[in-house]
Design a protein around this motif. Structure first.
Motif, PDB file in Angstrom:
ATOM      1  N   ARG A 150       0.813  -1.211   0.000  1.00 54.31           N
ATOM      2  CA  ARG A 150       0.000   0.000   0.000  1.00 54.31           C
ATOM      3  C   ARG A 150       0.848   1.263   0.000  1.00 54.31           C
ATOM      4  O   ARG A 150       0.356   2.345  -0.293  1.00 54.31           O
ATOM      5  CB  ARG A 150      -0.894   0.026   1.254  1.00 54.31           C
ATOM      6  N   ALA A 151       2.137   1.155   0.346  1.00 58.97           N
ATOM      7  CA  ALA A 151       2.974   2.329   0.543  1.00 58.97           C
ATOM      8  C   ALA A 151       3.116   3.158  -0.734  1.00 58.97           C
ATOM      9  O   ALA A 151       2.935   4.384  -0.725  1.00 58.97           O
ATOM     10  CB  ALA A 151       4.347   1.911   1.058  1.00 58.97           C
ATOM     11  N   ASP A 152       3.434   2.502  -1.853  1.00 56.94           N
ATOM     12  CA  ASP A 152       3.634   3.242  -3.109  1.00 56.94           C
ATOM     13  C   ASP A 152       2.358   3.937  -3.550  1.00 56.94           C
ATOM     14  O   ASP A 152       2.387   5.111  -3.967  1.00 56.94           O
ATOM     15  CB  ASP A 152       4.128   2.289  -4.200  1.00 56.94           C
ATOM     16  N   ALA A 153       1.236   3.218  -3.454  1.00 57.23           N
ATOM     17  CA  ALA A 153      -0.043   3.816  -3.860  1.00 57.23           C
ATOM     18  C   ALA A 153      -0.396   4.987  -2.963  1.00 57.23           C
ATOM     19  O   ALA A 153      -0.890   6.027  -3.430  1.00 57.23           O
ATOM     20  CB  ALA A 153      -1.147   2.757  -3.837  1.00 57.23           C
ATOM     21  N   LEU A 154      -0.163   4.827  -1.666  1.00 57.71           N
ATOM     22  CA  LEU A 154      -0.462   5.910  -0.725  1.00 57.71           C
ATOM     23  C   LEU A 154       0.395   7.133  -1.014  1.00 57.71           C
ATOM     24  O   LEU A 154      -0.101   8.269  -1.047  1.00 57.71           O
ATOM     25  CB  LEU A 154      -0.228   5.427   0.712  1.00 57.71           C
ATOM     26  N   MET A 155       1.685   6.920  -1.256  1.00 59.11           N
ATOM     27  CA  MET A 155       2.568   8.042  -1.537  1.00 59.11           C
ATOM     28  C   MET A 155       2.161   8.740  -2.827  1.00 59.11           C
ATOM     29  O   MET A 155       2.163   9.977  -2.901  1.00 59.11           O
ATOM     30  CB  MET A 155       4.016   7.543  -1.633  1.00 59.11           C
ATOM     31  N   ALA A 156       1.796   7.967  -3.812  1.00 57.62           N
ATOM     32  CA  ALA A 156       1.363   8.570  -5.080  1.00 57.62           C
ATOM     33  C   ALA A 156       0.111   9.420  -4.872  1.00 57.62           C
ATOM     34  O   ALA A 156       0.011  10.544  -5.387  1.00 57.62           O
ATOM     35  CB  ALA A 156       1.103   7.474  -6.111  1.00 57.62           C
ATOM     36  N   ASP A 157      -0.857   8.898  -4.114  1.00 57.53           N
ATOM     37  CA  ASP A 157      -2.086   9.652  -3.861  1.00 57.53           C
ATOM     38  C   ASP A 157      -1.784  10.941  -3.094  1.00 57.53           C
ATOM     39  O   ASP A 157      -2.344  12.014  -3.399  1.00 57.53           O
ATOM     40  CB  ASP A 157      -3.074   8.798  -3.061  1.00 57.53           C
ATOM     41  N   LEU A 158      -0.908  10.842  -2.103  1.00 57.66           N
ATOM     42  CA  LEU A 158      -0.573  12.012  -1.296  1.00 57.66           C
ATOM     43  C   LEU A 158       0.069  13.110  -2.141  1.00 57.66           C
ATOM     44  O   LEU A 158      -0.322  14.279  -2.094  1.00 57.66           O
ATOM     45  CB  LEU A 158       0.386  11.616  -0.167  1.00 57.66           C
ATOM     46  N   LEU A 159       1.071  12.728  -2.906  1.00 61.18           N
ATOM     47  CA  LEU A 159       1.835  13.733  -3.636  1.00 61.18           C
ATOM     48  C   LEU A 159       1.037  14.323  -4.787  1.00 61.18           C
ATOM     49  O   LEU A 159       1.126  15.522  -5.077  1.00 61.18           O
ATOM     50  CB  LEU A 159       3.142  13.125  -4.127  1.00 61.18           C
ATOM     51  N   ARG A 160       0.235  13.503  -5.442  1.00 58.61           N
ATOM     52  CA  ARG A 160      -0.603  14.056  -6.512  1.00 58.61           C
ATOM     53  C   ARG A 160      -1.668  14.999  -5.941  1.00 58.61           C
ATOM     54  O   ARG A 160      -1.955  16.041  -6.523  1.00 58.61           O
ATOM     55  CB  ARG A 160      -1.265  12.913  -7.281  1.00 58.61           C
ATOM     56  N   GLY A 161      -2.232  14.612  -4.794  1.00 58.80           N
ATOM     57  CA  GLY A 161      -3.228  15.479  -4.163  1.00 58.80           C
ATOM     58  C   GLY A 161      -2.626  16.786  -3.710  1.00 58.80           C
ATOM     59  O   GLY A 161      -3.228  17.852  -3.847  1.00 58.80           O
TER      60      GLY A 161
END
Length: 566
Positions: free
Chosen positions: A527-538
């Motif tokens: 889940r870490a990569d997906a979470l980081m991607a969501d955070l940074l894009r948001g």
């Protein structure tokens, strides 16, 4: 209340003079005269009523045995009733008044302590462990109530009642008054010496031992999972048991001292009574005093010693109070360390809109440290940028995060939107730069309330939206909704879930600049990569600058720059 607290603490102006700091704490613990004197007067009346009750009763019984006309006994009968009722009434009211005054002073003291701790927290408290700090702010502060209740009040009451009793007995028979005075002085000296010899070491050791035990228990409870994983729970349990045994031994020694002193005072009370009898019997035989007067001077020492027995115990209480006051003074500095930013009453105006962060040769050190933990960092982070900060352990990554939110002061230039950070109040900086730490704190409340700390006006739709951005919305709905509890320090959720709740809280606050310290440290790898991607894009979509501190690799397409600390 807070003005008085500040004034008392500010009177301790020399940081090197611990005694002066301790005196300031003791002044705060002692209630002001307008609150303390009424209780003192009531205590004198209560103890005086007890002595007068015994004296009047002795006179009445002896005089009644002579069978005088009842009219001659009426005054004494009324006196016995009045003193009996007065002793209970005055004692009850005295307890109410003195405890109210003591507790109000403790409230003032706590306010003064926290007002001094807030400007230096968290980094100015790095030398004090959590368990010890908790003990100082709770148990040691509570111990200071003994100053008015078990030191000043008993000493003043015993002194006044003893003097009045000696004077009264001396008027009836000077020799008996002198005997009583000598017995009281002997009781004070012997009781104090005996009590100090038995309990002095224990009195000074109880507070540190209590802090040691609290620290061991706190470490065991908060790190139980790690201790269990490494199979060292038995060793830690043994350490806790040993600390508890040391504390119990010191407390038993205190109890032993109190018991021995009580026995010694009782013996001296009996000796005083025998001395009064030997002095008064010849005077009665010669007709100098009557039988009722003989009974009075012989029995009064019993009541006087009942009040006077608190004097040696008050000396022991004073030692305990002074140790606690010194421990509090040690954790509350007179001045803010030079490494901690000072609050500004009138700082510069905050920059508005998207904010660019600029560091130019910024260095910093932790309070009390000789070497710099961060050296010559130069970087610019514009709105929409994502800066990845990497480096080995000890390279200064956490130091940089604390500099950015102004927990630590710095050398060099640090600007927010073109405004020097030193010209802004540190609290104001923290409305622009938000920090989500690796081990976030969750309050023992619901998920909703933990999020609303970031923005009180947020609606349920806002909360669900931000939870969805960190992958928690479905989990929250399955758990029972936003009103589900998280437990003390997040004990009812996993480490990864706690981390994501904290991330959601940081996003909800809408900081123009967001610092994420190991944001995926407790999140599952898948889940870490997906979470980081969501955070940074948001964050990029919100035109927010993001600084990510991470040991693990992050997709290079998600970051705009990388800063490696060495």
């Amino acid at each position: 209340m807070t003005d008085r607290a500040d004034a008392a603490f500010d009177s301790a102006t020399d940081p090197a003079d611990t005694a002066l700091d301790t005196a300031a704490v003791l002044r705060l613990a002692q209630p002001p005269a307008r609150r303390f004197v009424p209780g003192l007067l009531l205590g004198i009346l209560a103890s005086g009523s007890a002595v007068a009750l015994l004296a009047t009763s002795a006179w009445l019984i002896t005089r009644a045995s002579e069978q005088p006309p009842i009219l001659f006994l009426g005054f004494a009968v009324v006196g016995v009733r009045a003193f009996a009722l007065g002793r209970a009434f005055f004692r009850y009211v005295e307890r109410l008044v003195t405890h109210d005054a003591a507790f109000r002073s403790l409230a003032t003291l706590r306010a003064g302590i926290f007002r001094r701790l807030i400007p230096i927290a968290p980094d100015g408290l790095g030398g004090t462990r959590r368990g010890d700090l908790l003990t100082r702010l709770v148990s040691d502060v509570d111990q200071l109530q003994d100053l008015p209740l078990r030191v000043v009040q008993p000493l003043a009451t015993s002194l006044v009642v003893s003097v009045l009793s000696v004077v009264t007995v001396s008027i009836i028979l000077p020799g008996a008054g002198l005997t009583l005075l000598v017995a009281l002085v002997a009781a004070a000296v012997v009781g104090t010496v005996v009590h100090s010899g038995i309990t002095a070491t224990a009195d000074r050791a109880v507070a540190p031992l209590r802090a040691e035990l609290a620290q061991l228990v706190l470490d065991f409870v908060t790190r139980l999972d790690v201790l269990t994983a490494f199979g060292v729970t038995e060793q830690r349990e043994a350490a806790i048991a040993a600390a508890d045994a040391r504390l119990r031994s010191a407390q038993l020694r205190q109890a032993l001292g109190a018991g021995v002193v009580s026995a010694a005072v009782s013996l001296l009370s009996g000796a005083a009574m025998i001395g009064a009898l030997l002095t008064a019997a010849p005077a009665h035989g010669s007709g100098d005093i009557t039988g009722p007067a003989l009974a009075l001077v012989v029995l009064v020492p019993i009541a006087v010693f009942e009040a006077f027995g608190m004097v040696p115990l008050a000396v022991g209480a004073w030692r305990r109070v002074r140790v606690s006051a010194r421990r509090i003074a040690d954790v509350v500095p007179d001045s803010v360390p030079s490494e901690i930013p000072v609050a500004l009453a009138h700082g510069a105006d905050l920059p508005t809109g998207p904010v660019t962060l600029t560091l130019d040769r910024v260095s910093a050190r932790w309070p009390g440290a000789a070497d710099r933990a961060l050296r010559n960092v130069t970087v610019t982070v514009a709105p929409g940028d994502c800066l990845l900060v990497t480096g080995e352990s000890g390279a200064g990554k956490t130091t940089l995060a604390h500099v950015l939110v102004r927990f630590l002061d710095h050398e060099g230039t640090y600007r927010l939107g073109g405004v020097d950070a030193r010209e802004l109040d540190p609290d104001a900086v923290r409305t622009i730069v938000g920090l989500c730490e690796q081990s976030p704190h969750l309050f023992d409340d619901t998920i909703r309330q933990n999020l609303l700390f970031a923005r009180e006006t947020a609606t349920d739709d806002d909360l669900h939206a931000v939870l969805a951005s960190v992958g928690l919305d479905e989990w929250v709905r399955e758990r029972g909704g936003l009103d589900s509890p998280v437990g003390e320090r997040g004990s009812l959720v996993s480490g990864g879930q706690a981390q994501r709740i904290a991330l959601a809280r940081a996003l909800l606050a809408e900081f123009p600049i967001l610092v994420l310290d190991e944001p995926t440290a407790n999140v599952d790898v898948d889940r870490a990569d997906a979470l980081m991607a969501d955070l940074l894009r948001g964050a990029a979509a919100a035109d927010r600058a993001v600084i990510v501190i991470s040991h693990t690799a992050i997709d290079s397409s998600l970051v705009t720059a990388t800063l490696r600390l060495a």
